[in-house]
Motif scaffolding. Structure first.
Motif, PDB file in Angstrom:
ATOM      1  N   ILE A 114       1.002  -1.321  -0.028  1.00 47.76           N
ATOM      2  CA  ILE A 114       0.135   0.114  -0.043  1.00 47.76           C
ATOM      3  C   ILE A 114       0.768   1.314   0.198  1.00 47.76           C
ATOM      4  N   TYR A 115       1.954   1.185   0.795  1.00 47.09           N
ATOM      5  CA  TYR A 115       2.773   2.502   0.979  1.00 47.09           C
ATOM      6  C   TYR A 115       3.562   2.607  -0.358  1.00 47.09           C
ATOM      7  N   ALA A 116       3.788   1.569  -1.131  1.00 51.11           N
ATOM      8  CA  ALA A 116       4.503   1.557  -2.632  1.00 51.11           C
ATOM      9  C   ALA A 116       3.632   2.237  -3.480  1.00 51.11           C
TER      10      ALA A 116
ATOM     11  N   ILE B  13      17.356  18.366  -9.505  1.00 57.02           N
ATOM     12  CA  ILE B  13      17.591  18.993  -8.493  1.00 57.02           C
ATOM     13  C   ILE B  13      17.177  18.500  -7.241  1.00 57.02           C
ATOM     14  N   SER B  14      17.718  18.832  -6.170  1.00 55.80           N
ATOM     15  CA  SER B  14      17.193  18.429  -4.861  1.00 55.80           C
ATOM     16  C   SER B  14      15.895  19.201  -4.235  1.00 55.80           C
ATOM     17  N   HIS B  15      15.025  18.253  -4.275  1.00 59.01           N
ATOM     18  CA  HIS B  15      13.660  18.959  -3.910  1.00 59.01           C
ATOM     19  C   HIS B  15      13.773  19.482  -2.459  1.00 59.01           C
TER      20      HIS B  15
ATOM     21  N   LYS C 169      17.344  14.886  11.112  1.00 61.09           N
ATOM     22  CA  LYS C 169      18.303  14.009  11.259  1.00 61.09           C
ATOM     23  C   LYS C 169      18.317  12.777  10.235  1.00 61.09           C
ATOM     24  N   ASN C 170      17.016  12.476  10.047  1.00 61.19           N
ATOM     25  CA  ASN C 170      16.752  11.662   8.914  1.00 61.19           C
ATOM     26  C   ASN C 170      16.989  11.882   7.545  1.00 61.19           C
ATOM     27  N   LEU C 171      17.785  13.156   7.275  1.00 61.35           N
ATOM     28  CA  LEU C 171      18.046  13.785   6.141  1.00 61.35           C
ATOM     29  C   LEU C 171      16.826  14.325   5.384  1.00 61.35           C
ATOM     30  N   LEU C 172      15.668  13.844   5.884  1.00 61.31           N
ATOM     31  CA  LEU C 172      14.430  14.355   4.873  1.00 61.31           C
ATOM     32  C   LEU C 172      14.006  15.888   5.594  1.00 61.31           C
ATOM     33  N   VAL C 173      13.217  16.179   4.783  1.00 65.10           N
ATOM     34  CA  VAL C 173      12.639  17.513   5.440  1.00 65.10           C
ATOM     35  C   VAL C 173      11.475  17.393   6.146  1.00 65.10           C
ATOM     36  N   ILE C 174      11.468  17.964   7.219  1.00 65.34           N
ATOM     37  CA  ILE C 174      10.288  17.629   8.439  1.00 65.34           C
ATOM     38  C   ILE C 174       9.814  19.003   8.541  1.00 65.34           C
TER      39      ILE C 174
ATOM     40  N   ARG D  66       5.412  14.402   0.550  1.00 66.87           N
ATOM     41  CA  ARG D  66       6.628  14.479  -0.810  1.00 66.87           C
ATOM     42  C   ARG D  66       6.360  15.638  -1.292  1.00 66.87           C
ATOM     43  N   LEU D  67       7.454  15.905  -2.160  1.00 63.32           N
ATOM     44  CA  LEU D  67       7.877  17.191  -2.504  1.00 63.32           C
ATOM     45  C   LEU D  67       8.001  17.358  -4.025  1.00 63.32           C
ATOM     46  N   VAL D  68       7.680  18.569  -4.730  1.00 59.22           N
ATOM     47  CA  VAL D  68       8.192  18.788  -6.062  1.00 59.22           C
ATOM     48  C   VAL D  68       8.537  20.409  -6.033  1.00 59.22           C
TER      49      VAL D  68
ATOM     50  N   ASP E 182      27.191  17.647   2.751  1.00 60.42           N
ATOM     51  CA  ASP E 182      27.007  16.281   1.943  1.00 60.42           C
ATOM     52  C   ASP E 182      26.185  15.428   2.775  1.00 60.42           C
ATOM     53  N   ARG E 183      25.585  14.397   1.883  1.00 59.52           N
ATOM     54  CA  ARG E 183      24.721  13.209   2.506  1.00 59.52           C
ATOM     55  C   ARG E 183      25.286  12.425   3.742  1.00 59.52           C
ATOM     56  N   GLU E 184      26.459  12.227   3.462  1.00 52.62           N
ATOM     57  CA  GLU E 184      27.176  11.381   4.307  1.00 52.62           C
ATOM     58  C   GLU E 184      27.331  11.886   5.852  1.00 52.62           C
TER      59      GLU E 184
HETATM   60  C1  B12 Z   1      17.801   9.461  -5.279  1.00 49.99           C
HETATM   61  C2  B12 Z   1      16.782   9.633  -3.997  1.00 49.99           C
HETATM   62  C3  B12 Z   1      16.802   8.510  -3.115  1.00 49.99           C
HETATM   63  C4  B12 Z   1      17.845   7.504  -3.121  1.00 49.99           C
HETATM   64  C5  B12 Z   1      19.116   8.301  -2.491  1.00 49.99           C
HETATM   65  C6  B12 Z   1      18.723   9.010  -1.041  1.00 49.99           C
HETATM   66  C7  B12 Z   1      19.610  10.059  -0.549  1.00 49.99           C
HETATM   67  N1  B12 Z   1      19.680  10.284   0.766  1.00 49.99           N
HETATM   68  O1  B12 Z   1      20.052  10.960  -1.224  1.00 49.99           O
HETATM   69  C8  B12 Z   1      17.406   6.497  -2.152  1.00 49.99           C
HETATM   70  C9  B12 Z   1      16.653   5.433  -3.319  1.00 49.99           C
HETATM   71  C10 B12 Z   1      18.082   5.854  -1.364  1.00 49.99           C
HETATM   72  C11 B12 Z   1      16.268   7.288  -1.400  1.00 49.99           C
HETATM   73  C12 B12 Z   1      15.577   7.024  -0.514  1.00 49.99           C
HETATM   74  C13 B12 Z   1      14.876   7.531   0.338  1.00 49.99           C
HETATM   75  N2  B12 Z   1      14.075   8.729  -0.120  1.00 49.99           N
HETATM   76 CO1  B12 Z   1      14.300   9.565  -1.694  1.00 49.99          CO
HETATM   77  N3  B12 Z   1      14.700  10.702  -3.396  1.00 49.99           N
HETATM   78  C14 B12 Z   1      15.755  10.559  -4.148  1.00 49.99           C
HETATM   79  C15 B12 Z   1      15.760  11.868  -5.259  1.00 49.99           C
HETATM   80  C16 B12 Z   1      15.194  11.183  -6.380  1.00 49.99           C
HETATM   81  C17 B12 Z   1      17.148  12.553  -5.578  1.00 49.99           C
HETATM   82  C18 B12 Z   1      17.664  13.042  -4.460  1.00 49.99           C
HETATM   83  C19 B12 Z   1      19.008  13.874  -4.824  1.00 49.99           C
HETATM   84  O2  B12 Z   1      19.064  14.085  -6.125  1.00 49.99           O
HETATM   85  N4  B12 Z   1      19.860  13.901  -3.921  1.00 49.99           N
HETATM   86  C20 B12 Z   1      21.190  14.663  -4.117  1.00 49.99           C
HETATM   87  C21 B12 Z   1      21.611  15.300  -2.723  1.00 49.99           C
HETATM   88  C22 B12 Z   1      22.763  15.977  -3.002  1.00 49.99           C
HETATM   89  O3  B12 Z   1      20.701  16.080  -2.344  1.00 49.99           O
HETATM   90  P1  B12 Z   1      19.647  15.696  -0.969  1.00 49.99           P
HETATM   91  O4  B12 Z   1      19.821  14.365  -0.743  1.00 49.99           O
HETATM   92  O5  B12 Z   1      18.370  16.352  -0.955  1.00 49.99           O
HETATM   93  O6  B12 Z   1      20.884  16.412   0.425  1.00 49.99           O
HETATM   94  C23 B12 Z   1      21.344  17.710   0.232  1.00 49.99           C
HETATM   95  C24 B12 Z   1      20.594  18.910   0.110  1.00 49.99           C
HETATM   96  O7  B12 Z   1      19.330  18.702   0.666  1.00 49.99           O
HETATM   97  C25 B12 Z   1      21.197  19.975   1.046  1.00 49.99           C
HETATM   98  N5  B12 Z   1      20.522  21.223   1.257  1.00 49.99           N
HETATM   99  C26 B12 Z   1      19.473  21.306   1.978  1.00 49.99           C
HETATM  100  N6  B12 Z   1      19.390  22.512   2.180  1.00 49.99           N
HETATM  101  C27 B12 Z   1      19.897  23.243   1.491  1.00 49.99           C
HETATM  102  C28 B12 Z   1      20.197  24.566   1.002  1.00 49.99           C
HETATM  103  C29 B12 Z   1      21.190  25.273   0.368  1.00 49.99           C
HETATM  104  C30 B12 Z   1      21.242  26.501   0.035  1.00 49.99           C
HETATM  105  C31 B12 Z   1      22.181  24.239  -0.399  1.00 49.99           C
HETATM  106  C32 B12 Z   1      23.130  24.854  -1.214  1.00 49.99           C
HETATM  107  C33 B12 Z   1      22.113  22.714  -0.106  1.00 49.99           C
HETATM  108  C34 B12 Z   1      21.138  22.294   0.742  1.00 49.99           C
HETATM  109  O8  B12 Z   1      21.765  19.234   2.072  1.00 49.99           O
HETATM  110  C35 B12 Z   1      21.814  17.874   1.722  1.00 49.99           C
HETATM  111  C36 B12 Z   1      23.565  17.454   1.834  1.00 49.99           C
HETATM  112  O9  B12 Z   1      24.204  17.976   0.905  1.00 49.99           O
HETATM  113  C37 B12 Z   1      14.716  12.738  -4.317  1.00 49.99           C
HETATM  114  C38 B12 Z   1      13.799  13.745  -5.285  1.00 49.99           C
HETATM  115  C39 B12 Z   1      14.590  14.853  -5.647  1.00 49.99           C
HETATM  116  N7  B12 Z   1      14.664  15.175  -6.847  1.00 49.99           N
HETATM  117  O10 B12 Z   1      15.017  15.642  -4.740  1.00 49.99           O
HETATM  118  C40 B12 Z   1      13.773  11.660  -3.451  1.00 49.99           C
HETATM  119  C41 B12 Z   1      13.453  12.199  -2.393  1.00 49.99           C
HETATM  120  C42 B12 Z   1      14.732  12.892  -1.436  1.00 49.99           C
HETATM  121  N8  B12 Z   1      13.245  11.127  -1.502  1.00 49.99           N
HETATM  122  C43 B12 Z   1      12.380  10.920  -0.571  1.00 49.99           C
HETATM  123  C44 B12 Z   1      11.912  10.180   0.500  1.00 49.99           C
HETATM  124  C45 B12 Z   1      11.020  10.209   1.054  1.00 49.99           C
HETATM  125  C46 B12 Z   1      12.882   8.767   0.526  1.00 49.99           C
HETATM  126  C47 B12 Z   1      12.926   7.573   1.341  1.00 49.99           C
HETATM  127  C48 B12 Z   1      12.038   7.850   2.745  1.00 49.99           C
HETATM  128  C49 B12 Z   1      11.967   6.578   0.749  1.00 49.99           C
HETATM  129  C50 B12 Z   1      10.448   6.262   0.657  1.00 49.99           C
HETATM  130  N9  B12 Z   1       9.805   7.001   0.041  1.00 49.99           N
HETATM  131  O11 B12 Z   1      10.103   5.656   1.666  1.00 49.99           O
HETATM  132  C51 B12 Z   1      14.189   7.241   1.518  1.00 49.99           C
HETATM  133  C52 B12 Z   1      14.801   8.252   2.713  1.00 49.99           C
HETATM  134  C53 B12 Z   1      16.174   8.185   2.688  1.00 49.99           C
HETATM  135  C54 B12 Z   1      16.897   9.241   3.611  1.00 49.99           C
HETATM  136  N10 B12 Z   1      16.654   9.088   4.882  1.00 49.99           N
HETATM  137  O12 B12 Z   1      17.660  10.131   3.129  1.00 49.99           O
HETATM  138  C55 B12 Z   1      11.611  12.580  -0.606  1.00 49.99           C
HETATM  139  C56 B12 Z   1      11.779  13.267   0.491  1.00 49.99           C
HETATM  140  C57 B12 Z   1      10.490  13.919   1.216  1.00 49.99           C
HETATM  141  C58 B12 Z   1      10.894  14.709   2.261  1.00 49.99           C
HETATM  142  N11 B12 Z   1       9.868  14.779   2.980  1.00 49.99           N
HETATM  143  O13 B12 Z   1      11.997  15.050   2.535  1.00 49.99           O
HETATM  144  C59 B12 Z   1      12.218  12.866  -1.985  1.00 49.99           C
HETATM  145  C60 B12 Z   1      12.392  14.638  -2.051  1.00 49.99           C
HETATM  146  C61 B12 Z   1      11.226  12.574  -3.107  1.00 49.99           C
HETATM  147  C62 B12 Z   1      10.022  13.504  -3.111  1.00 49.99           C
HETATM  148  N12 B12 Z   1       9.519  13.831  -4.408  1.00 49.99           N
HETATM  149  O14 B12 Z   1       9.222  13.872  -2.096  1.00 49.99           O
HETATM  150  N13 B12 Z   1      16.001   8.582  -2.303  1.00 49.99           N
END
Ligand code: B12
Length: 241
Positions: A73-75, A121-123, A137-142, A151-153, A197-199
């Protein structure tokens, strides 16, 4: 396409329309600080000045059914939310365009690089800068209202919309998501702004490996989802401390 001055109430009216189309939250980010982000293709942000961030809330009962793995159902709900978001982003772009402003909908859940797990781009970065929520801390937007159960766009635009600012991180000492993560991927490190970064926040390979391997292989799941760090977050459960 010509750029013209916007009426004072344009941004508020746009947000109302976006909500009428099914969104729960909408905010506007200035693109300038986001130009630091790695985007795909590299020139993606050229010609745009603002980003509209849109969030759709997920039904809470779906998370209550998740125990130690994602459910079919979640999927399905995940895919429906992506479709809704893509449709809202499409409509918002066309509306802004017909008002004179070039605008680009970025897909909700399109992975462009499967080796590094990145999208156009990072949503989350956009949502944070648009005041939708903080980076937990879960790296997600809370979000204060729905936790991470959204979920975001993103819509890139050249419309000079009124910008919203980031909100304060409210994770505090909480490490519930770290303790619950089935992949042991969350480090439990806090940030006042965002992680470099994510790490810094998670062991990406542990998370991506679990989701794209074991969880995506569950019958009738088929997509890399999990949901556990979303489910356990006290903000999503309505318990704020
Ligand atoms: C690839 C991807 C994955 C991969 C890699 C995960 C990861 N952590 O990157 C996998 C498949 C593992 C995955 C898992 C999950 N994902 Co995902 N995933 C994506 C996707 C398609 C791309 C992410 C990406 O490009 N990352 C690149 C890195 C660099 O960016 P980032 O992760 O966002 O982190 C950086 C920025 O946010 C930055 N940042 C934050 N604020 C600011 C401000 C400024 C000025 C700057 C410069 C930077 C910055 O800080 C972070 C570290 O550098 C996005 C959709 C999207 N287009 O964003 C969804 C997305 C991130 N996923 C999402 C979700 C929900 C999940 C899961 C929970 C799975 C699920 N649905 O059950 C898990 C959670 C994992 C976790 N805890 O992180 C949601 C998050 C919603 C939210 N509330 O935050 C998204 C946004 C999809 C959506 N449309 O809603 N995912």
């Amino acid at each position: 396409m010509r750029d013209k001055k916007l009426p004072d109430d344009y941004t508020e009216k746009l947000k109302k329309k976006i909500k009428k189309w099914g969104a729960d939250l909408a905010g506007i980010a200035d693109l300038e600080p986001l130009k630091e982000l790695k985007v795909n293709p590299p020139g993606l942000l050229e010609g745009f000045t603002r980003a509209v961030s849109v969030a759709v809330r997920l039904p809470s009962a779906v998370f209550e059914q998740i125990k130690d793995r994602p459910t079919p159902i979640y999927a399905s709900v995940y895919q429906t939310a992506n479709r809704m978001l893509d449709e809202i982003a499409f409509k918002t772009s066309v509306l802004l365009q017909s008002d004179g402003y070039l605008s680009l909908p970025v897909p909700a859940s399109q992975v462009l690089d499967r080796k590094n797990w990145t999208a156009a781009i990072s949503h989350k970065a956009v949502a944070r800068m648009a005041g939708i929520g903080w980076q937990g801390k879960n790296l997600l937007v809370i979000t204060a209202k729905y936790g991470s159960r959204v979920r975001l766009v993103t819509i890139l635009t050249r419309a000079p919309l009124k910008v919203d600012g980031p909100v304060k991180n409210r994770c505090g000492e909480c490490t519930i998501c770290r303790d619950a993560c089935p992949a042991g991927a969350i480090k439990g490190v806090g940030t006042e702004t965002h992680y470099r970064d994510r790490e810094e926040a998670i062991y990406l390979e542990r998370c991506a490996g679990k989701l794209s391997g074991e969880f995506a292989a569950i019958p009738d799941v088929g997509v890399p989802v999990c949901g556990i760090c979303i489910k356990v977050c006290p903000f999503g459960r309505g318990k704020v401390f």
